[in-house]
Each structure stands twice: as C-alpha cells, then as structure tokens.
Design a protein around this motif. Sequence first.
Motif, mmCIF file in Angstrom:
data_model
loop_
_atom_site.group_PDB
_atom_site.id
_atom_site.type_symbol
_atom_site.label_atom_id
_atom_site.label_comp_id
_atom_site.label_asym_id
_atom_site.label_seq_id
_atom_site.Cartn_x
_atom_site.Cartn_y
_atom_site.Cartn_z
ATOM 1 N N VAL A 1 1.113 -1.017 0.577
ATOM 2 C CA VAL A 1 -0.070 0.154 0.169
ATOM 3 C C VAL A 1 1.330 1.037 0.188
ATOM 4 O O VAL A 1 1.810 0.907 1.057
ATOM 5 C CB VAL A 1 -1.359 0.125 1.167
ATOM 6 N N ALA A 2 1.016 1.853 -0.746
ATOM 7 C CA ALA A 2 1.229 3.674 -1.241
ATOM 8 C C ALA A 2 0.524 4.484 -0.204
ATOM 9 O O ALA A 2 -0.978 4.800 -0.186
ATOM 10 C CB ALA A 2 1.534 3.833 -2.880
ATOM 11 N N GLU A 3 1.574 5.150 0.569
ATOM 12 C CA GLU A 3 0.340 6.638 1.633
ATOM 13 C C GLU A 3 1.218 7.469 1.791
ATOM 14 O O GLU A 3 2.574 7.589 1.148
ATOM 15 C CB GLU A 3 0.068 6.176 3.067
ATOM 16 N N PRO A 4 1.025 8.808 1.523
ATOM 17 C CA PRO A 4 1.434 10.174 1.360
ATOM 18 C C PRO A 4 2.111 10.256 2.826
ATOM 19 O O PRO A 4 1.664 9.562 3.692
ATOM 20 C CB PRO A 4 0.996 10.988 1.125
ATOM 21 N N MET A 5 3.594 10.216 3.033
ATOM 22 C CA MET A 5 4.373 10.709 4.498
ATOM 23 C C MET A 5 3.915 12.828 4.510
ATOM 24 O O MET A 5 3.744 13.322 3.490
ATOM 25 C CB MET A 5 5.621 10.536 3.854
ATOM 26 N N ASP A 6 4.519 13.132 6.114
ATOM 27 C CA ASP A 6 4.365 13.877 6.489
ATOM 28 C C ASP A 6 5.501 14.612 5.434
ATOM 29 O O ASP A 6 6.890 14.754 5.054
ATOM 30 C CB ASP A 6 4.422 13.842 7.823
ATOM 31 N N GLU A 7 4.974 16.141 4.664
ATOM 32 C CA GLU A 7 6.106 16.703 4.114
ATOM 33 C C GLU A 7 6.806 17.471 5.318
ATOM 34 O O GLU A 7 8.435 17.255 4.472
ATOM 35 C CB GLU A 7 5.121 17.757 3.760
ATOM 36 N N GLU A 8 7.006 17.367 6.688
ATOM 37 C CA GLU A 8 7.967 17.851 7.179
ATOM 38 C C GLU A 8 9.033 16.168 7.799
ATOM 39 O O GLU A 8 10.515 16.868 7.087
ATOM 40 C CB GLU A 8 7.161 17.913 8.910
ATOM 41 N N LEU A 9 8.379 15.474 7.319
ATOM 42 C CA LEU A 9 9.483 13.711 7.038
ATOM 43 C C LEU A 9 10.178 14.014 5.996
ATOM 44 O O LEU A 9 11.140 14.041 6.234
ATOM 45 C CB LEU A 9 8.699 12.769 7.392
ATOM 46 N N SER A 10 9.193 14.175 4.718
ATOM 47 C CA SER A 10 10.412 14.065 3.844
ATOM 48 C C SER A 10 11.240 15.595 4.272
ATOM 49 O O SER A 10 12.694 14.968 3.641
ATOM 50 C CB SER A 10 9.123 14.652 2.932
ATOM 51 N N LYS A 11 11.355 16.303 4.424
ATOM 52 C CA LYS A 11 12.213 17.429 4.430
ATOM 53 C C LYS A 11 13.540 17.080 5.423
ATOM 54 O O LYS A 11 14.472 18.017 4.527
ATOM 55 C CB LYS A 11 11.347 18.830 5.456
#
Length: 182
Positions: free
Chosen positions: A97-107
């Motif tokens: 399953v794909a789910e978006p990560m928190d933008e802060e986590l990506s940064k």
Amino acid sequence: VKAKDGKDLPKLVEGLKKLSKSDPLVVCTTEESGEHVIAGCGELHVEICLKDLRDEYAQCDFVVSDPVVSFRETVSEMSSQTCLAKSPNKHNRIYLVAEPMDEELSKAIEDGSVGPKADPKERAKLLTEKFDWDKDTAQRKIWCYGPETDGPNLVVDQTQAVQYLIEIKEHVNSAFQWTTKE
C-alpha cells in the motif's frame, strides 16, 4: 538528435557541450545506445534550443526524433487498492500500500536528520517523538530510502511474524529503487 552526416558528429557533440554551458536549464546527455538527448523545460524551450544548436553552436544539420515526455508522479492519498505480488521462492505474498508521508518528514530526510546516514538511535528517537512512529518500526523496520538510496521516499516493513521475509528484502528494495528512479 543525430547528425545527418557521420562526419558532422564531432561538431554536434561540441555544439551540445556549448548549448549545455549557455543554458542552465538544458541537460544534454548521451545514452548507452549512443543517442544524444536534449532535455528542457517544455516543448517551446526545446525547440528554441534546437534552433540555437543548429544555427549557432553545432552549425551542422541533424535529425530530431519525436520528443519523449517524462511524467513525475507522487502519492497524494493512501492507495485505494492493495497490490499483491508473489515472491520468486513462492513462500511469500507481498501486499503493498502506498501512502503519502508528512511533508516535514520528507524535509527531515532530505536534510539528513532522519536520512539513511543519520545515527540510527537519533533517527529512531526523532521518528518516535516528532512524527509519532512506533519505536520498533523506527528502529528496525525501515528497509530502504529512494531514489538513489538516500531520497525522501521510504519502504517500511509493516509485517508481523512473517517467515522468510529476509529472502525477498533485496528484491523489494531493488524494485523500489527502480520505481522511484523512473
């Protein structure tokens, strides 16, 4: 692009180098097949680059193939389907399953504080405290980052009590690297 006449190939290659230097938004590469690729910011931009290449930089005739448009996609919401794949050894079925990560986590991954090169204990502490991850998941369940093994995408193992999983880990990681790079 491809030189019309074989003897003009050095002119074309030199012209591509000059074009790359003159326009920072243009990327000129040579593929393994030997074809020369010009990447730009859109159809009009590439057309202007080709005109400049023909008239100013290479000053030779060349053939232009049809343009290839590369699409970039992202995960904007949790996938509506669960994907199934069977492992080569037939011991495992993988449900993804794909789910978006928190933008802060990506940064945080991009700046290195939660990236693959970060201290594992510090990374786990930050993931549990700041991003509300389970402690076990933060410490032991991140399989890989992508693209290029240090990008802001993750494969996280959410399985419980599954045997032979280590046998397919490299296959999953390789597929993930290929997918995030494309």
